[in-house]
Design a protein around this motif. Structure first.
Motif, PDB file in Angstrom:
ATOM      1  N   GLU A 105      -2.466   5.418   2.088  1.00 53.49           N
ATOM      2  CA  GLU A 105      -3.570   4.464   2.213  1.00 53.49           C
ATOM      3  C   GLU A 105      -3.318   3.421   3.301  1.00 53.49           C
TER       4      GLU A 105
ATOM      5  N   LEU B  37       0.849  -1.187   0.000  1.00 54.16           N
ATOM      6  CA  LEU B  37       0.000   0.000   0.000  1.00 54.16           C
ATOM      7  C   LEU B  37       0.881   1.232   0.000  1.00 54.16           C
TER       8      LEU B  37
ATOM      9  N   LYS C  83      -8.047  -0.055   5.188  1.00 53.13           N
ATOM     10  CA  LYS C  83      -7.431  -0.546   3.960  1.00 53.13           C
ATOM     11  C   LYS C  83      -6.616  -1.809   4.216  1.00 53.13           C
TER      12      LYS C  83
ATOM     13  N   GLU D  76      -8.991  -4.705   4.614  1.00 49.25           N
ATOM     14  CA  GLU D  76      -9.579  -5.019   3.311  1.00 49.25           C
ATOM     15  C   GLU D  76      -8.600  -5.826   2.453  1.00 49.25           C
TER      16      GLU D  76
END
Length: 467
Positions: free
Chosen positions: A404, A400, A409, A412
């Motif tokens: 982010e 990432l 995140k 996820e």
């Protein structure tokens, strides 16, 4: 019958007028630069401007005379007039500037044991003001009576009176006749040198004393600086001393905490002087005490003044002059020539890594162990920290971008990776199952073929038995 001088001294002791001199081409005037000074003076005295030559008529009924950085010389008799004004009980304030004396100023104030130097005070440590000549002095009070008169609390003598000393010079003060009240402080250069001094004359026949105040910076009381720090309080204190007078601390006046003046060598001038060597050599005093006389440059000069005489000597001797040849110059090498090294150079090894600065168990432990330790020392309140740290350990954070890397995140991405992993496991089971079914069919087919072959063999045996 009282004389004119006696009447002048009587009137001067009762006068309440301040005269600011503008007859010496001063750049600072009541209109540009001294409005703050006039505002401070008008509370106790009447302010007027003088643009004529200083004489006794001009100084009549004047209590204090202020001369701010004169740029032209004093006229005939002006210095004697000012001296007489002070002897009769008048007050004199001299304001100089960087660069020191301007046109016979020292001639005026040297009578009182004070002279201005041709230098400039700078600050060696940056604080608050950008220009080094805007010197902020925090410990420049030499005589504690100044702090007392400025209504400063000095139960323990701490120099709490700070002031800005912009574009000013230092003073030379004779402690026997004058008193130093302010210095340049410890963070300036020159260090702890006088910048303001008082002088008080002896009692005259009317039991009045004249007073003189010399300050090395006229910009200190300029409109741009008089309201900064405590410059306004210092100006009011100086005016209070000149007009009404107060006792100065005798201990501080006798032994002020000042440093000797330090002269900096003129390196530009010294660099142009010829020296024998970097250190002082031992010269034979019998030969000469001046080494410059030993260095005869004529012995090493190149010219052609003897060339015609040499040619005439060749002609007189009936000889042909030899052709000119090139003389190869020989240069003195400052370093010996390079020689190839017989052994390879030895370089310094790199130092050992500072392992004592690292937690080796944490650095070399497996991700599973690190996750276990992280879970053991985390509580429910540390959920966000746990998610972010676990992402760093498992390598999810590297996939990432920095903006982010939020817990949402990270979770996820972890769930998506888990679903992909489960899907790949299910597809692997399906492929393995289909492979086993194909093998079972192959074995079953081969077994049926063996049975058919056995039947054929045994059928032949049966026929043989019948025979």
């Amino acid at each position: 019958m009282a004389s004119y001088s006696d009447e002048n001294m009587t009137n001067r002791s009762l006068a309440r007028k301040v005269l600011i001199d503008q007859s010496k081409q001063q750049q600072i005037s009541m209109i540009s630069g001294f409005r703050g000074v006039a505002r401070h003076l008008k509370s106790v005295l009447t302010v007027e401007i003088n643009t004529e030559q200083i004489n006794l008529n001009v100084l009549d009924d004047v209590r204090m005379l202020i001369i701010p950085q004169p740029r032209s010389a004093f006229g005939t008799g002006e210095i004697e007039t000012i001296w007489k004004f002070v002897d009769e009980g008048g007050c004199l304030m001299i304001l100089s500037g960087e660069g020191g004396e301007r046109i016979s100023l020292n001639e005026l104030i040297s009578k009182y044991g004070i002279t201005v130097r041709k230098d400039s005070v700078i600050r060696t440590v940056f604080l608050k003001y950008f220009d080094p000549k805007e010197v902020l002095v925090a410990n420049g009070v030499v005589n504690r009576s100044i702090a007392v008169a400025a209504k400063k609390n000095i139960t323990v003598f701490i120099r709490t009176l700070s002031f800005v000393y912009p574009y000013g010079c230092t003073l030379d003060v004779n402690n026997r006749s004058s008193t130093v009240v302010l210095s340049s402080g410890s963070t300036s250069f020159p260090t702890s040198r006088p910048v303001a001094a008082f002088h008080e004359t002896k009692l005259n026949e009317f039991k009045k004393k004249g007073r003189v105040c010399v300050v090395g910076s006229v910009s200190m009381f300029h409109d741009s600086y008089i309201e900064k720090e405590e410059n306004g309080k210092i100006f009011d204190t100086f005016v209070e001393y000149l007009v009404n007078g107060f006792e100065l601390n005798t201990i501080d006046a006798t032994e002020p905490e000042l440093n000797d003046y330090t002269n900096i060598p003129d390196h530009i001038h010294m660099s142009q002087q010829i020296k024998v060597c970097m250190y002082e050599g031992e010269l034979d005093s019998a030969v000469s005490s001046d080494f410059m006389k030993i260095m005869d440059s004529s012995l090493h000069s190149f010219n052609l003044k003897h060339w015609p005489m040499t040619l005439r000597l060749y002609e007189a001797l009936n000889l042909s002059p030899p052709p000119l040849t090139l003389v190869e110059p020989q240069f003195e090498l400052p370093m010996p020539p390079f020689i190839p090294a017989a052994f390879p150079p030895t370089f310094q090894d790199l130092p050992m890594p500072p392992l004592e600065l690292f937690d080796l168990d944490e650095q070399f432990s497996s991700p599973e162990v690190q996750l276990t330790q992280l879970a053991n020392r985390s509580d429910e309140e540390d959920l966000i920290f746990f998610i972010e740290k676990a992402a760093e350990i498992t390598g999810i954070s590297s996939e990432l971008i920095r903006s982010e890397r939020t817990p949402k995140k990270i979770i996820e991405l972890a769930v998506s990776k888990l679903m992909l992993f489960r899907r790949s496991m299910m597809e692997g089971e399906i492929e393995v199952t289909s492979h086993f079914d194909m093998e079972d069919d192959r074995h079953r087919h081969s077994f049926n073929q063996l049975e058919e072959n056995d039947d054929q063999l045994f059928s032949d045996i049966d026929e043989f038995d019948d025979l």
